[in-house]
Design an enzyme around this catalytic site. Sequence first.
Site, short mmCIF file in Angstrom:
data_model
loop_
_atom_site.label_atom_id
_atom_site.label_comp_id
_atom_site.label_asym_id
_atom_site.label_seq_id
_atom_site.Cartn_x
_atom_site.Cartn_y
_atom_site.Cartn_z
N GLU A 153 0.83 -1.21 0.00
CA GLU A 153 0.00 0.00 0.00
C GLU A 153 0.86 1.26 0.00
OE1 GLU A 153 -2.99 -0.37 -0.71
OE2 GLU A 153 -3.12 -2.52 -0.33
N ASP A 170 3.32 -4.70 -5.55
CA ASP A 170 3.76 -6.00 -5.05
C ASP A 170 5.28 -6.05 -4.92
OD1 ASP A 170 1.23 -7.05 -4.80
OD2 ASP A 170 1.26 -8.08 -6.73
#
Length: 769
Positions: free
Chosen positions: A602, A667
């Site tokens: 995030e 990711d």
Amino acid sequence: MKPENGAATWHPAKRSCLGRLTTLETLLLVFLGLLITALLSVLFLWLWVLDGYKTFTDGRPIYPLPFENSSVAVDRSAKNHNDVVCTSRECVRLAGFLAENLNSKINPCEDFYEFACGNYGLNKNLPANKPLRHTISDVQSRLNKQVKSMLQSPISANEKPWDKVAKGYYQKCLDEEELESTGVEAMRDIAKRIGGWPTLEGDKWQEWSHSWEEQIALVLNLTGVNAVILEMAVTHDPSNSSRSVIELDQPKWGAGSRYPYLSGANDPMLRNYTTLMKMTAVALGADPAIAEKEMNEAMEFELKLVNFSADDMVRRDPERGNNRFELWQLKSVFPFINFEKYLKTVFKELVALSPNHTVIVREIDYFVGIQHVLQSTPKRVLANYISWRLVQGFSPFLPPSAREPFYQFKANQTGMFNSPPPDRWEDCVTLSVIMMDMPVGRLFVENFFEKERAMKKMTELTSYLKNEFIKQLHVLDWMDEITRRRAISKANMIEYKSGFPMVLFNDTWMEKNWGMIIKPREYLLHLTIRVKLVRFTEELLRLDQPLDRSMWFQSPAQVDAYYAPNNNEMIFPAGIMQFPFLTLGVPNYITYGMVGAVIGHEVSHAFDDQGGQYDEMGNLNDWWDAETEEKFIEKTRCFVRQYENVHVVEADIHLNGQLSLGENIADNGGVKTAFNAYKAWKSNTTGISEPALPGFQNFTSQQMFFLAYANNWCSLVRPKHYIQIILTDVHAPSKYRAMIPLQNRPEFAKAFQCPIGSPMNPERKCQVW
């Protein structure tokens, strides 16, 4: 009393006793004393180990406990962990989770996903009515059962009103007998309120005298159903995140993705979709022949709209959609759409719209294109399409027999032919979490969330992750200094929200927002619409008001995490802060590898190809130096190429590296940042090795970190569903979210000693952050 000369006092009796002992007896007595001393020393050492190595150096423990009430034991096989293994219940449970998925026969340098998750499919079954199953959905399934256990309990007279309404909603939803007897009647009543569904009424239908713009505004005001023909929202102003503006956008489509529409009405999925439309109309009382003709016409109308819509990959650019107008200007750009009439009908007397109100039109070409379609389409066709989309949106409130075709349509999309529908309680939990988000969230937090410990741990994690990301920004060799300073400022200003919003336990706020009463014999559908309209009114009233940045827009009882670029904030609901992602009482190499990587993901979103266009205040702002931005774009192209080179054998299709670019950047950045954060934590606690997990004594802490990370993504996917994921989802399939980021990490290759050129250590690697 000691003599003045310091000589020892003589005790004749004691001397006499010793004097009677032989030399052998004396030696045995000395040996016994030494043995007792040795046993006491071993006992002391054992207690020392059990207490978590609480030995102090410079006032700090060499091995600070990552959790309370730890239980550890000496195990000589745990050479990488100072011969210590964690035996607490939490460690045993987490070790079992990892061991169940592990396929130790696979070389981790060949296929780390198969190594970490290869046995997931052997120990987990894929339900016949599910297109996929993975670690996240397993947690969601457990959370659903937790919510079910709370909501199915009897309602007592002394309960809080918000608890009563949440339980009452769920229990009303479960009442299949009531749905069977009233579901069709309730749906027909709603259709009647909005002017009727011509297919049901046949020749008796009376055409409305007003415009289509007023009709969809009427539907919105009466039912809360929004995304039909267009979607309207009161949202953050992209250029000034402190205020709200009106946004107009293309809608979502009845068949889901726009891809089948591109093949025309004969696409197999669209044929199934049209069949669903006809079956639903007949189930509600339509003549089959009329339903056949008129639902085909409605399908053709939707197909025309879709032809003017934008592709999801194009829509990824937020600047492209920031098309700003004042209300009075819309008429000159879209002369055949009366947006002013539409908006003033929606807002009614709630907010007085002026000609100077800002309106964001995300898809100009869509609205330019559909003008002529709407002009030439008969109102009967419009009414049929609008009514169909209304009923489709409310399909969970139909009787079981009328709901069944909706399940089958969804099942056919993902290769689950003739699959059974889910249990009703599953649907009702989902509906309750959506419609009763805060009451259900509060119940979940009260009953299943360890607030103090979990929030404390998340504070530690977010602090380390943020600091490490900023360190990474400091050493980037492709970023100029001015852009670097802005990036560091943005990273410093990210707000981290975890667990639940503070107002959740403010009884006054809960009473004001959720003090409603379920009326006797109120239809479930009507109750749902009543709740939707309350929330929609709140949204409309936010126009022109200062934004409340403390607001949450989803329930704490959800397994999710997200970054909101227009607030520069990330939110981690309580639902994801549980086993296995956040397991209180396990070594930090697990915690940082699992939930730490989610946090890092995030954080990275703040600087991906979308989030990076927003500044530290959440405003859409070109704050990048042009040369630095070009270098960033070039680095992202590496990811696009890398992912698109992956061939998914199960579906004979390549990954979509462009659509999933933002998530792939996140990711890859997430696992790197989490690993560095773990190293920083370890360094700050003198670097002593944490205990091993039982069964994993031969793994190093670094190897365990990567094993934990990969276990975030263990999955089972139906082959046909791979196609839907790749064509429509901004995330790559779970398997590749585990594999590819680790292929790009030199630290992974070092931890498992993977030779250069092996599948998990390719020579060419991609990296942005």
